[in-house]
Design an enzyme around this catalytic site. Structure first.
Site, PDB file in Angstrom:
ATOM      1  N   ASP A   1       4.185  -1.225   3.321  1.00  0.00           N
ATOM      2  CA  ASP A   1       4.197   0.114   2.739  1.00  0.00           C
ATOM      3  C   ASP A   1       3.998   1.138   3.840  1.00  0.00           C
ATOM      4  O   ASP A   1       4.332   0.882   4.991  1.00  0.00           O
ATOM      5  CB  ASP A   1       3.083   0.182   1.676  1.00  0.00           C
ATOM      6  CG  ASP A   1       3.460   1.117   0.545  1.00  0.00           C
ATOM      7  OD1 ASP A   1       3.561   2.322   0.802  1.00  0.00           O
ATOM      8  OD2 ASP A   1       3.658   0.637  -0.583  1.00  0.00           O
TER       9      ASP A   1
ATOM     10  N   HIS B   1       0.730   6.155  -0.264  1.00  0.00           N
ATOM     11  CA  HIS B   1       1.396   5.246  -1.194  1.00  0.00           C
ATOM     12  C   HIS B   1       0.821   3.832  -1.101  1.00  0.00           C
ATOM     13  O   HIS B   1       0.480   3.211  -2.111  1.00  0.00           O
ATOM     14  CB  HIS B   1       2.886   5.280  -0.850  1.00  0.00           C
ATOM     15  CG  HIS B   1       3.804   4.572  -1.767  1.00  0.00           C
ATOM     16  ND1 HIS B   1       4.238   3.290  -1.531  1.00  0.00           N
ATOM     17  CD2 HIS B   1       4.407   4.965  -2.908  1.00  0.00           C
ATOM     18  CE1 HIS B   1       5.083   2.941  -2.502  1.00  0.00           C
ATOM     19  NE2 HIS B   1       5.198   3.934  -3.345  1.00  0.00           N
TER      20      HIS B   1
ATOM     21  N   SER C   1       7.169   1.626  -8.348  1.00  0.00           N
ATOM     22  CA  SER C   1       6.236   1.404  -7.237  1.00  0.00           C
ATOM     23  C   SER C   1       4.887   0.913  -7.715  1.00  0.00           C
ATOM     24  O   SER C   1       4.203   0.192  -7.003  1.00  0.00           O
ATOM     25  CB  SER C   1       5.959   2.724  -6.514  1.00  0.00           C
ATOM     26  OG  SER C   1       6.840   2.907  -5.453  1.00  0.00           O
TER      27      SER C   1
END
Ligand SMILES: *[C@@H]1O[C@H](CO)[C@@H](O)[C@H](O)[C@H]1NC(C)=O
Length: 820
Positions: free
Chosen positions: A181, A219, A391
């Site tokens: 990520d 994220h 996600s």
């Protein structure tokens, strides 16, 4: 000199077993990858190769054996002309010519095929309340009551259903998941004690730890919190709150193929699950997949990771639903090696953004209808209350797999998939997208086999009998009306796709199954060559002998691409458990008003499943060249060909917090692929998309930043080509044809060969062509260069500033889709 090389090599070998990658200096050096088999008896040593090419050896390329990262100082600016003057390429060309002239006539021309690769840098239990669960498990986390995906008081049948698993004492102990990520905030109190530093790495800045640095690096931390946030007094908890997480930072800046490949294998003996919430841009215009090195890394993880049980790759299906995007146009999500996860919202409805396709395996809970996933965020004890998109669906699945692996660490990568198929729960049973499979199970392009239920998954996993190893049957390749495609992707021949439907059939017999040691069917992959003036108009489906239909490509309103399907591989899980004997019929049609002209040139299938006789199991290897039609065409490719430059620089989420897509209501009344389409309410582009357009110069700078040359040993190329030819007829023939490189070299022709048996995969930097993401295939060779964008799959749920052209470096695209 020789001694020095040998020494250096042994030092390198000793270190590459588990060392951190060397720092890259893209500003001062150009990098290439050499594939070199040291066991070729009369071949040159790696040192010889490096010297001949004038390159400096850096290190082994990730966990890929016999792949070496090399570099040269950057030529001075202006010294380099248009591509061809690359000194390493030139050196290779001359080596290749020498080698070619020494090859015996008996040798296959293709053995000399050369490819070049540029890698642009890149980048339910009723009555359960949150309160009672907190009491039962001693949870004090202040946001736990908002984590509806763990305890959904309003809609108790819609949650991951993990508390019953915790009651069994399973909380993920001893299981390590790795978040590929952006950064991971390992200083956060929710993650610090569960963080595995040794298996973490920052591939963007080449530092030991995946420290979030850019404003938008949150994220990975959010996804990690969903899996392993600690039971404490901060935010909420992860689904497997006693499991560990590692972070591999690849999304914060451009990343090369070789680093992406290394990341997908990083720590792969310790890591069980790789959580991947990113992929090519989801705007309904692209068709892209991983390049050669990345595909090799995935197969390496499957064959050798986790002590041979196989790395578990979990991929988010993508957020392009609103754009009519489909996960079968994404080579990461349509891979048989990925568990592809789509979303359902807190009411169990299909959120507009979640992509549908026949490769979807399961759905997990995520954002939609105004509710989001509550998790850890970057910053001193920060929490996120607006996480979502596919996600966030993928890490929820990762958390469940971590719980199952605590109970059953012996599950292989295919057992993990079988358990999804067996235990996923049907939701919205009246949704017309559900169709009955031959096995009697229900399947939906939107929901896959259904929603993942942790309690069911783990309960069944506990007594699960491990499946037999994998087998596969590759069919012949059908050419329609002389259809061909060469390495430059030039199409000839093929059957005209008019207003009707072009059909073609392949027959599978019982004998073929036996011959290929194939017992029961799991995935199918279908490779097609279709030339069309507008790709988005093309619809492809396959109908099994039992009459089960898989839609592989629905029409896509936004896809104006003119390059067709150059050996694109679709995947379907909809035939899982079906008896494949009989005739499989593919149907290719253009049901739009066709000014568009198209030709269906050819296709083939691979049936994947379990072995009849496990003792004869084989391990799959990625072929060097996969997309030529026919595969053994004369003279192809006779000069260095070009690998699709793939890049992974990801765009950022847009600021859609207010009234944006996250609040749109879900649905359970629409089929994913209405026949005779015109995609229903294709999203209006509200203008922000155009701001993504990249300036040419910016792209050029990026593409120029790294040239990745893949030099392949010619012996290796021979090996691959022989396999390829063998596989045309039968994989059983493989053993006979699988001539070890040494043996190839020792044959009669061998003496004639110079030690320089290597082909080189070369580079491609075309200045000026790469305005748009044009990478179109999961296949290795391409005739042109382009940039490819990968994006987060979190939808625009983030509170980031709007994306500007300035901010949007190519491929850094958290490409959101818009509400329909
Ligand atoms: C959810 O878990 C509970 C046990 O906590 C179980 O009784 C229930 O059947 C599970 N739901 C499903 C759909 O399996």
């Amino acid at each position: 000199m020789h001694i020095r090389w040998t020494l250096l090599l042994s030092i390198l070998l000793a270190h590459t077993v588990r060392s951190t990658p060397a720092r890259r200096t893209y500003d001062t050096h150009d990098y290439y990858v050499v594939e070199h088999d040291p066991n070729t008896p009369d071949g040159a040593s790696l040192g010889d190769v490096a010297r001949a090419l004038g390159v400096e050896l850096v290190e082994q390329a990730g966990e890929l054996r016999d792949h070496w990262l090399v570099r040269i100082p950057k030529p001075e600016v202006n010294k380099r002309g248009e591509g061809d003057s690359d000194p390493v390429v030139a050196a290779f060309d001359s080596l290749r010519q020498k080698a070619a002239s020494n090859l015996a006539a008996r040798d296959n021309d293709h053995a000399r095929s050369v490819s070049f690769s540029t890698r642009t840098p890149s980048t339910r239990k009723a009555g359960t309340t949150a309160c009672s669960v907190m009491k039962d498990f001693g949870i004090r986390d202040p946001l736990f009551s908002q984590q509806w995906h763990i305890v959904n008081e309003d809609d108790p049948e819609h949650m991951m259903n993990v508390t019953g698993v915790w009651e069994m004492g399973l909380t993920g102990k001893g299981v390590l998941s790795s978040l590929i990520d952006d950064g991971l905030d390992y200083t956060h109190d929710d993650l610090a004690a569960n963080f595995d530093a040794a298996n973490s790495y920052d591939f963007n800045d080449h530092e030991a730890l995946p420290t979030p640095k850019t404003d938008r690096d949150h994220h990975g931390t959010r996804c990690a919190g969903q899996i392993a946030a600690i039971k404490n007094d901060v935010c909420g908890v992860g689904i497997a709150y006693d499991s560990k997480v590692a972070g591999l930072r690849i999304l914060s800046a451009p990343i090369s193929d070789v680093d992406e490949a290394a990341a997908l294998n990083y720590g792969y003996q310790d890591v069980s699950i790789y959580s991947c919430s990113w992929g090519p841009r989801d705007n309904g215009e692209k068709m892209q997949g991983p390049g050669y090195l990345v595909k090799k890394a995935v197969v390496n993880g499957i064959n050798n990771g986790r002590q041979g049980k196989g790395s578990i790759f979990v991929f988010a299906s993508g957020n392009g639903g609103g754009y009519g995007d489909q996960c079968n146009f994404d080579g990461y999500t349509n891979s048989i090696y990925s568990v592809t996860v789509s979303s359902v919202d807190h009411k169990g409805l299909h959120p507009y953004y979640s992509e549908a396709c026949a490769a979807n395996m399961i759905v997990a809970y995520s954002s939609g209808d105004g509710e989001y996933i509550v998790t850890t965020d970057r910053g001193k004890n920060e929490c996120a209350t607006n996480h979502g998109g596919t996600s966030a669906a993928a890490p929820n699945a990762v958390g469940v797999f971590a719980l199952a692996l605590e109970a059953r660490p012996d599950l292989t990568w295919r057992d993990i998939q079988y358990l999804c198929v067996e235990t996923a729960q049907m939701i919205n049973p009246n949704d017309p997208d559900w169709e009955r499979m031959a096995s009697g199970r229900m399947y939906s392009y939107k929901y896959g086999f259904g929603v993942l239920d942790a309690y069911r998954y783990v309960t069944v996993a506990k007594d699960w009998k491990l499946v037999k190893p994998q087998a596969w049957l590759a069919t012949e390749t059908i050419q329609l009306d002389g259809g061909t495609m060469d390495a430059k992707k030039t199409y000839t021949g093929g059957r005209r796709i008019g207003h009707g439907v072009v059909k073609s059939a392949i027959k599978i017999t019982k004998d073929m199954m036996v011959e290929h040691n194939l017992e029961t069917l799991e995935h199918i992959t279908v490779k097609v060559w279709i030339d069309h003036t507008r790709r988005g108009d093309v619809e492809v489906e396959i109908v099994s002998p039992r009459g089960i239909r898989s839609i592989l490509a629905g029409s896509r309103e936004r896809d104006d691409d003119k390059t067709g399907f150059p050996g694109w591989k679709f995947m379907s899980v909809k035939h899982w458990g079906e008896n494949p004997v009989g005739e499989w019929t593919i149907k290719v049609s253009d049901q739009q008003e066709p000014e568009g002209k198209g030709y269906f040139l050819g296709w083939n299938m691979v049936l994947w499943g379990t072995t009849i006789d496990p003792s004869k199991a084989k391990k799959y290897e990625v072929p060097l060249v996969e997309n030529l039609l026919p595969a053994n065409q004369q003279g192809a490719p006779s000069r260095p060909s070009i690998f699709e430059p793939t890049s992974v620089l990801h765009a950022k989420p847009t600021d859609l917090l207010h009234g944006g897509p996250g609040s749109a209501a879900g649905e359970n009344t629409k089929v994913a692929f209405p026949s005779k389409t015109a995609s229903p309410n294709a999203a209006d582009d509200e203008g922000w998309l155009s701001s993504l357009a990249l300036t040419k110069s910016k792209q050029r700078a990026l593409v120029g930043a790294i040239g990745l040359l893949v030099l392949l040993n010619i012996g290796t190329a021979t090996y691959f080509w022989r396999r390829k030819r063998a596989s045309q007829s039968s994989y059983n023939a493989l053993d006979g044809e699988d001539v070890p490189l040494g043996a190839v070299g020792n044959g009669g022709a061998a003496a004639a060969r110079s030690p320089r048996r290597r082909a080189l995969y070369d580079v491609v930097e075309e200045d000026g062509e790469e305005t748009e993401d044009e990478g179109d295939e999961n296949t290795a060779l391409a005739g042109r260069t382009s940039a490819k964008g990968l994006g987060f799959h979190s939808s625009f749920l983030d509170d980031d500033e709007p994306l500007t052209a300035e901010a949007a470096t190519p491929k850094y695209s958290d490409q959101p889709s818009q509400v329909t």
